[in-house]
Design an enzyme around this catalytic site. Structure first.
Site, PDB file in Angstrom:
ATOM      1  N   LYS A  73       0.801  -1.229   0.000  1.00  0.00           N
ATOM      2  CA  LYS A  73       0.000   0.000   0.000  1.00  0.00           C
ATOM      3  C   LYS A  73       0.838   1.285   0.000  1.00  0.00           C
ATOM      4  CE  LYS A  73      -4.279  -1.669   2.085  1.00  0.00           C
ATOM      5  NZ  LYS A  73      -5.255  -1.490   3.162  1.00  0.00           N
ATOM      6  N   ASP A 111      -9.916   3.110   1.974  1.00  0.00           N
ATOM      7  CA  ASP A 111     -10.120   2.450   3.274  1.00  0.00           C
ATOM      8  C   ASP A 111     -10.925   3.340   4.236  1.00  0.00           C
ATOM      9  OD1 ASP A 111      -8.898   0.017   2.778  1.00  0.00           O
ATOM     10  OD2 ASP A 111      -6.912   0.754   3.334  1.00  0.00           O
TER      11      ASP A 111
END
Ligand code: NAP
Length: 288
Positions: free
Chosen positions: A71, A107
């Site tokens: 990420k 997210d």
């Protein structure tokens, strides 16, 4: 599903990626809406990520999800970041816009939408979040703007402090933010007046299903308890929260809503949340 030379390809890159639920619920959503897209998953080792992204460019994949451990490291291979991804310095979604790779993070918005989907509005609430890792960081940046007060408790207190100071430095219009060490005494004190508790640590995740980050004596019926862990679906924390009459939200909600936000970035079409949720639940049942 009819696949042709025109089918747009989306994929997950992670290590490991074999057990991901994303192919199941993303393909269910594409099929439900009759979109000519397909979603695959690839295990990519950290040292191969640069080559994988070169391949994505030359094969003209349309969209990507990236998960652990890529990420942060994927950012160096992208052409542009959206504003949130740049502040949070984390990317879980990539759009290939005519050859330009743009990174996003869904997210935080996934967690916010998961709360709203379960009729919980975080606006002007006191939120206690356990953990200060990648997931907590994405969620805290988004929820700091909604909450009246956000309390970040972490085992390594310096990381909680760094997260709180990054939020102070990088965003405007947030409520009160405090941090502390993840101790039983701090949990007890902070939960008394809290509205929402979020577990963003892996405590309670399979195989350690007997563990919980919060002693059940500190839970109360006015709390919403949101556990990001989704294996098992009902963690010990959620079970004990349910038993005291608290509202509970499991980690599948977060997984689906962050995926739905990615879906909308790739397709420009509203994601069919219920279809995605049902596909993921059925797949999980098949796996038990
Ligand atoms: P991460 O970056 O590795 O951060 C882990 C966090 O948990 C850190 O704050 C760490 O504290 C804390 N922690 C780890 N083990 C602990 C323990 N035994 N006791 C207390 N604290 C502990 O991981 P992440 O990406 O943020 O993920 C955190 C959890 O959320 C994982 O379970 C992951 O599966 C879940 N998650 C779910 C979704 C979803 O879609 N449902 C999405 C993302 C993540 P230190 O700083 O002290 O190490």
């Amino acid at each position: 599903m009819k696949v042709s030379g025109k089918t747009r390809v989306c994929a997950l890159l992670g290590d490991p990626a074999e057990h991901s639920l994303s192919p199941c619920f993303q393909n269910a959503a594409f099929q439900h809406l009759g979109l000519d897209f397909i979603y695959l998953a690839f295990t990519v080792k950290a040292e191969d990520l640069g080559d994988a992204i070169l391949g994505i460019r030359s094969l003209r994949f349309h969209g990507l999800n990236v998960t652990m451990p890529h990420k942060i490291s994927v950012i160096q291979y992208l052409d542009e970041l959206d504003e949130n991804a740049e502040k949070i310095m984390s990317v879980n979604t990539i759009l290939n816009q005519d050859g330009k790779l743009i990174g996003y993070t869904t997210d935080g918005i996934g967690a916010l939408n998961a709360l709203k989907y379960n009729n919980v509005n975080p606006r002007n609430k006191k939120i206690v979040i356990l953990g200060a890792g990648g997931a907590s960081r994405s969620i805290s940046f988004i929820l700091a703007k909604e909450a009246e007060e956000l309390v970040i408790l972490n085992r390594t207190v310096a990381k909680a402090e760094k997260l709180a100071s990054d939020i102070h430095r990088l965003i405007e219009g947030y409520g009160r933010i405090r941090w502390g060490e993840l101790t039983e005494e701090n949990i007890r004190k902070e939960l008394q007046e809290a509205d929402i508790l979020i577990n963003a640590t892996p405590v309670g995740m399979s195989p350690n299903v007997d563990e919980t980050p919060v002693d059940k004596r500190h839970l109360h019926p006015d709390l919403t308890v949101f556990d990001l862990v989704y294996h098992p679906l009902e963690t010990r924390l959620l079970k004990e929260a349910r038993m005291v009459g608290a509202r509970t939200i499991n980690g599948l909600n977060m997984l689906i809503h962050q995926g739905a936000a990615s879906f909308e970035i790739w397709t420009g079409v509203k994601a069919p949340i219920d279809v995605m949720m049902k596909a993921a639940e059925e797949e999980l049942k098949r796996r038990i």
